[in-house]
Design a protein around this motif. Structure first.
Motif, mmCIF file in Angstrom:
data_model
loop_
_atom_site.group_PDB
_atom_site.id
_atom_site.type_symbol
_atom_site.label_atom_id
_atom_site.label_comp_id
_atom_site.label_asym_id
_atom_site.label_seq_id
_atom_site.Cartn_x
_atom_site.Cartn_y
_atom_site.Cartn_z
ATOM 1 N N THR A 119 0.843 -1.190 0.000
ATOM 2 C CA THR A 119 0.000 0.000 0.000
ATOM 3 C C THR A 119 0.880 1.241 0.000
ATOM 4 O OG1 THR A 119 -1.740 1.179 1.220
ATOM 5 C CG2 THR A 119 -0.124 -0.017 2.537
ATOM 6 N N ALA A 121 -0.453 3.865 1.728
ATOM 7 C CA ALA A 121 -0.966 4.506 2.933
ATOM 8 C C ALA A 121 0.160 4.690 3.942
ATOM 9 C CB ALA A 121 -2.091 3.683 3.541
ATOM 10 N N GLY A 140 -3.677 7.693 -1.860
ATOM 11 C CA GLY A 140 -3.789 7.344 -0.455
ATOM 12 C C GLY A 140 -2.620 7.775 0.416
ATOM 13 N N THR A 141 -1.787 8.698 -0.086
ATOM 14 C CA THR A 141 -0.659 9.165 0.721
ATOM 15 C C THR A 141 -1.036 10.410 1.507
ATOM 16 O OG1 THR A 141 0.297 10.716 -0.897
ATOM 17 C CG2 THR A 141 0.945 8.397 -1.087
ATOM 18 N N GLN A 142 -0.194 10.734 2.463
ATOM 19 C CA GLN A 142 -0.239 12.043 3.093
ATOM 20 C C GLN A 142 0.462 13.002 2.125
ATOM 21 O OE1 GLN A 142 0.570 11.502 7.587
ATOM 22 N NE2 GLN A 142 1.506 9.750 6.565
#
Length: 182
Positions: A119, A121, A140-142
């Motif tokens: 992932t 994430a 889905g990353t920061q």
């Protein structure tokens, strides 16, 4: 948590140009960016790059020129004690509607696949434009926006649309903040 930081290239690692970075002579890294990448590596983070390079599709420079720039970048980062795990780039024109041109997340998913990550994430996308931030969020990353490059131009849009995105002076500032909280 994935200890992965994905960087945009132009405007984050090196000076950007509205006329494109068309040669090795035109590629100028920011003074603190190379050391910032090395610092991330030493702290156990994988660093990758996701960069739109439509100058190839426009005929402004070749893939060989791009590879020469990336070879210089790899060398400089290694000399500083760091490593770039993967570089993904999109050579397409905006009107080609490919899946890899940011703000679409395709380049980030290419990195995920190349690094065999389950992932994205918990990882980060650091850029200097709204499209970098949108690609990171879609994957889905920061996210973090740097003020270098075109960052200040997009600051109000990012603050309005994505208030969770960090604002940092430059890549070195991002790394300092990340290592305090990580």
């Amino acid at each position: 948590m994935q200890k992965l930081v994905i960087l945009d290239r132009d405007g984050v690692i090196n000076e950007d140009s509205d006329a494109y970075i068309k040669s090795l002579d035109e590629w100028h890294p920011y003074p603190t960016a190379i050391e910032a990448i090395a610092t991330l590596t030493r702290a156990g983070w994988q660093v990758a790059i996701a960069t739109n390079q439509s100058g190839i599709g426009r005929g402004y420079y070749s893939r060989d020129t791009l590879e020469a720039i990336h070879a210089r970048l790899h060398t400089m980062v290694r000399q500083a004690g760091g490593e770039i795990a993967h570089i993904a780039y999109c050579p397409h024109l905006p009107q080609e509607a490919c899946d890899c041109r940011k703000p679409k997340p395709g380049l980030l998913f290419q990195i995920q696949q190349a690094l065999a990550l389950p992932t994205l994430a918990g990882g980060w996308m650091v850029g200097d434009s709204l499209r970098d931030i949108e690609a990171g969020i879609a994957a889905g990353t920061q996210t973090a926006l740097v003020n270098t490059g075109k960052g200040e131009r997009y600051a109000s849009d990012v603050a309005r649309d994505h208030p969770e995105t960090w604002r940092c002076d430059d890549l070195a500032d991002f790394v300092r903040h990340l290592l305090k909280v990580a």
